[in-house]
Design a protein around this motif. Structure first.
Motif, PDB file in Angstrom:
ATOM      1  N   ALA A  57     -11.382  40.752 -23.139  1.00  0.00           N
ATOM      2  CA  ALA A  57     -12.352  40.762 -22.470  1.00  0.00           C
ATOM      3  C   ALA A  57     -12.957  39.285 -22.286  1.00  0.00           C
ATOM      4  O   ALA A  57     -13.112  38.728 -21.377  1.00  0.00           O
ATOM      5  CB  ALA A  57     -13.719  41.855 -22.597  1.00  0.00           C
ATOM      6  N   GLU A  62     -16.264  32.834 -31.816  1.00  0.00           N
ATOM      7  CA  GLU A  62     -15.518  34.038 -32.133  1.00  0.00           C
ATOM      8  C   GLU A  62     -16.029  34.091 -33.756  1.00  0.00           C
ATOM      9  O   GLU A  62     -16.009  33.262 -34.421  1.00  0.00           O
ATOM     10  CB  GLU A  62     -14.010  33.661 -32.019  1.00  0.00           C
ATOM     11  CG  GLU A  62     -13.225  34.633 -32.845  1.00  0.00           C
ATOM     12  CD  GLU A  62     -13.510  36.095 -32.747  1.00  0.00           C
ATOM     13  OE1 GLU A  62     -13.683  36.649 -31.711  1.00  0.00           O
ATOM     14  OE2 GLU A  62     -13.589  36.620 -34.015  1.00  0.00           O
ATOM     15  N   GLY A  66      -9.510  40.390 -32.154  1.00  0.00           N
ATOM     16  CA  GLY A  66     -10.057  41.563 -32.410  1.00  0.00           C
ATOM     17  C   GLY A  66      -9.180  42.698 -32.366  1.00  0.00           C
ATOM     18  O   GLY A  66      -8.144  42.767 -32.820  1.00  0.00           O
ATOM     19  N   THR A  72      -7.926  43.915 -29.821  1.00  0.00           N
ATOM     20  CA  THR A  72      -6.920  43.775 -28.738  1.00  0.00           C
ATOM     21  C   THR A  72      -5.734  43.577 -29.573  1.00  0.00           C
ATOM     22  O   THR A  72      -4.417  43.911 -29.176  1.00  0.00           O
ATOM     23  CB  THR A  72      -7.314  42.466 -27.695  1.00  0.00           C
ATOM     24  OG1 THR A  72      -8.290  42.691 -27.161  1.00  0.00           O
ATOM     25  CG2 THR A  72      -6.235  42.072 -26.874  1.00  0.00           C
ATOM     26  N   GLY A 121      -1.574  48.529 -29.024  1.00  0.00           N
ATOM     27  CA  GLY A 121      -0.268  49.221 -28.645  1.00  0.00           C
ATOM     28  C   GLY A 121      -0.012  48.362 -27.342  1.00  0.00           C
ATOM     29  O   GLY A 121       1.300  48.406 -27.088  1.00  0.00           O
ATOM     30  N   GLY A 122      -0.763  47.635 -26.697  1.00  0.00           N
ATOM     31  CA  GLY A 122      -0.398  46.868 -25.374  1.00  0.00           C
ATOM     32  C   GLY A 122      -0.074  47.706 -24.429  1.00  0.00           C
ATOM     33  O   GLY A 122       0.265  47.472 -23.444  1.00  0.00           O
ATOM     34  N   ARG A 157     -20.606  33.418 -35.543  1.00  0.00           N
ATOM     35  CA  ARG A 157     -20.863  34.781 -35.144  1.00  0.00           C
ATOM     36  C   ARG A 157     -22.364  34.643 -34.828  1.00  0.00           C
ATOM     37  O   ARG A 157     -23.472  34.123 -35.221  1.00  0.00           O
ATOM     38  CB  ARG A 157     -21.076  35.497 -36.529  1.00  0.00           C
ATOM     39  CG  ARG A 157     -21.983  36.857 -36.227  1.00  0.00           C
ATOM     40  CD  ARG A 157     -22.169  37.785 -37.690  1.00  0.00           C
ATOM     41  NE  ARG A 157     -22.693  38.989 -37.368  1.00  0.00           N
ATOM     42  CZ  ARG A 157     -23.062  39.817 -38.221  1.00  0.00           C
ATOM     43  NH1 ARG A 157     -22.811  39.325 -39.602  1.00  0.00           N
ATOM     44  NH2 ARG A 157     -23.100  40.993 -37.911  1.00  0.00           N
ATOM     45  N   ALA A 213     -18.438  42.923 -20.813  1.00  0.00           N
ATOM     46  CA  ALA A 213     -17.066  43.258 -20.728  1.00  0.00           C
ATOM     47  C   ALA A 213     -16.195  43.770 -21.673  1.00  0.00           C
ATOM     48  O   ALA A 213     -16.804  43.378 -22.673  1.00  0.00           O
ATOM     49  CB  ALA A 213     -16.466  42.433 -19.614  1.00  0.00           C
ATOM     50  N   GLU A 272     -14.858  46.561 -24.791  1.00  0.00           N
ATOM     51  CA  GLU A 272     -15.201  47.706 -25.529  1.00  0.00           C
ATOM     52  C   GLU A 272     -16.729  47.689 -25.843  1.00  0.00           C
ATOM     53  O   GLU A 272     -17.320  48.806 -26.128  1.00  0.00           O
ATOM     54  CB  GLU A 272     -14.391  47.834 -26.864  1.00  0.00           C
ATOM     55  CG  GLU A 272     -14.319  49.180 -27.309  1.00  0.00           C
ATOM     56  CD  GLU A 272     -13.558  49.102 -28.527  1.00  0.00           C
ATOM     57  OE1 GLU A 272     -12.409  48.700 -28.618  1.00  0.00           O
ATOM     58  OE2 GLU A 272     -14.007  49.677 -29.625  1.00  0.00           O
ATOM     59  N   ALA A 290      -8.712  51.159 -21.936  1.00  0.00           N
ATOM     60  CA  ALA A 290      -9.523  50.161 -22.906  1.00  0.00           C
ATOM     61  C   ALA A 290      -9.095  48.746 -22.574  1.00  0.00           C
ATOM     62  O   ALA A 290      -9.978  47.842 -22.271  1.00  0.00           O
ATOM     63  CB  ALA A 290      -9.582  50.487 -24.422  1.00  0.00           C
ATOM     64  N   GLY A 296      -7.267  47.947 -19.955  1.00  0.00           N
ATOM     65  CA  GLY A 296      -7.413  47.728 -18.627  1.00  0.00           C
ATOM     66  C   GLY A 296      -8.797  47.345 -18.394  1.00  0.00           C
ATOM     67  O   GLY A 296      -8.990  46.317 -17.721  1.00  0.00           O
TER      68      GLY A 296
END
Ligand SMILES: Cc1cc2nc3c(=O)[nH]c(=O)nc-3n(C[C@H](O)[C@H](O)[C@H](O)COP(=O)(O)OP(=O)(O)OC[C@H]3O[C@@H](n4cnc5c(N)ncnc54)[C@H](O)[C@@H]3O)c2cc1C
Length: 442
Positions: A14, A33, A40, A42, A46-47, A145, A406, A408, A423, A425
């Protein structure tokens, strides 16, 4: 005057999609980050992306459309998902997908049926390559952070990260992922789920929810958390061992040898049912016919890979398999008999392989196999309330000026459960949307 037009928090799909969109539009962007590695959840995923009406579906003769997709998402989410967010997903999916293909070189090698889908809609991409391409265009400042928003008269103007501050930017994008790694937030919203194996990105401790709540954001659907069934009990923290052999025809039994859930339901619903079983464990039990349906290299369906790593139990008879797995042997034989004999329906039932599609088969061909499986806390469904244009909303439904979100970290999209591929997507689509929205206001 700030050096940046926008600050993006979090370098998952995102955040990187938002940042890449802003950079393409000529904006000055700072991405912070929290972890050294970034990526993260991502990077661990599983892609699978859920899209409808793609060339890959058409080439395989799969009839799909946006209306069916929205209906599937609404049903999967128990009717709780915000229809405006679902409509925004299908309305903007083609633009986001096209961008990923053309600018990031995304290729989908497999299209398959998975949780919550009435037609095959999961498109598989090489997620490592996708992240690499995003990193090629987006510089990221790591191990930073974000700890607090800086506001001026209710407008979010910047962030504090450790002792440093960034102020005066036009917008902040919250893309800090979910709270799958937060014992505190799971305890607050869904304590039952603490029995699942902790997983997801190491930095996904719900920082974004705390940050947004402090400036008045409303949270949505945070109590609807569902761990994904079935990862091996020995699953390490950096890699999953998820198998959904039940969508290929396996049944799921508990230690007492009894089925406890309709295996065609989403793996999130199955995960929640498994948490109620002794030891929060279930066993995917199948025969050689199902074993032969293994799809090498396809995440969640690669039985051969797990077998080669010694994680799948195998025996010539069901009683031997039960003894090896520590399942009640007599009960397992009775359960499989009843399952195989359609005139002896049990209470659990099952009419399809996955969500109304595919026909279950009797388990009669030795050898027999068992995969001990526990629910894995991969991701969370709820988070900060957002508009379809990614504005973070307060308890009155009004945008908090300067703050966008944007991925999760957002709530309201999934409702009570998750359709595979939505997720990633939503991270891509709404990351792009956040970037475009901010560009429009510069
Ligand atoms: C094993 C596994 C398999 C999955 N498979 C799929 C799948 O196939 N399809 C699908 O749709 N979904 C899948 N998911 C879910 C999906 O991967 C995530 O929902 C999605 O990647 C979230 O993207 P994101 O960018 O919102 O968050 P993330 O990718 O989690 O990125 C958030 C980033 O923000 C950083 N961060 C956190 N707090 C701060 C802070 N205070 N300051 C700065 N940075 C911060 C984190 O360190 C992290 O790098 C899977 C998840 C897991 C764990």
């Amino acid at each position: 005057m700030s050096d940046y037009d926008a600050v993006v928090l979090g370098a998952g799909l995102a955040g990187l999609s938002a940042a890449a969109t802003l950079i393409e539009g000529g904006a000055r962007v700072l991405v912070l980050e929290k972890t050294l590695a970034g990526g993260g959840s991502t990077a661990m995923s599983g892609g699978w992306f859920a899209w409808s009406g793609t060339p890959e579906q058409r080439a395989r003769g799969i009839a799909d459309d946006d209306e069916t997709f929205v209906r599937d998402m609404r049903v999967t989410g128990g009717g709780r998902a915000d229809p405006q967010l679902l409509n925004a997903y299908v309305e903007h999916q083609r633009e986001a997908d096209q961008w990923a293909r053309e600018r990031l070189g995304v290729v989908y090698d497999v299209v398959t049926l998975s949780a919550g889908q009435s037609v095959p809609r999961s498109h598989h991409a090489d997620i490592g390559l996708l992240l690499k391409r995003l990193h090629d265009v987006v510089p990221v400042v790591r191990e930073r952070r974000a700890t607090r928003f800086i506001t001026d008269a209710g407008r979010v103007m910047g962030v504090e990260h450790g002792p440093a501050t960034i102020t005066g930017s036009s917008a902040v994008v919250l893309a800090t992922g979910g709270f799958s790694r937060s014992t505190d937030l799971l305890n607050r919203f869904a304590p039952k789920q603490l029995a699942a194996i902790p997983h997801g990105g190491q930095g996904n401790t719900g920082d974004g929810l705390h940050l947004a709540e402090e400036v008045g954001a409303e949270l949505r659907d945070v109590d609807h958390v569902g761990a994904t069934f079935g990862s091996h009990p020995s699953t390490p923290t950096d890699r999953h061992e998820l198998l959904t052999a039940f969508y290929l025809g396996a049944i799921i039994v508990n230690r007492s040898g009894e089925r406890f859930v309709d295996e065609s339901r989403t793996y999130k619903e199955i995960g929640t049912a498994a948490l109620d079983q002794p030891g929060a464990i279930g066993f995917q039990v199948f025969d050689q016919q199902v074993r032969d349906r293994s799809r090498p290299g396809v995440p969640l369906s690669d039985i051969a890979d797990l077998e080669s790593r010694g994680l799948i139990l195998r025996a010539d008879s069901l009683p031997d398999l039960a003894r090896e797995a520590g399942i009640d042997a007599d009960a397992l034989v009775r359960t499989v008999d009843r399952y195989n004999n359609s005139s002896m329906k049990d209470d659990v039932g099952r009419a399809s392989l996955c969500n109304g599609t595919g026909t279950p088969i009797p388990l009669v061909d030795p050898p027999f196999y068992a995969y001990p499986s526990r629910p894995l806390m991969t991701s969370t469904f709820g988070g900060v309330r957002v508009s379809p244009a990614t504005d973070v909303l307060n308890h009155q439904g009004l945008p908090i000026p300067g703050l966008f979100a944007a991925g999760e970290v957002t709530g309201g999209f999934h409702g009570s459960s998750y359709l595979t591929g939505t997720a990633l997507g939503k991270a891509l689509i709404f990351g792009r949307r956040a970037g475009s929205r901010i560009l429009a206001g510069l």
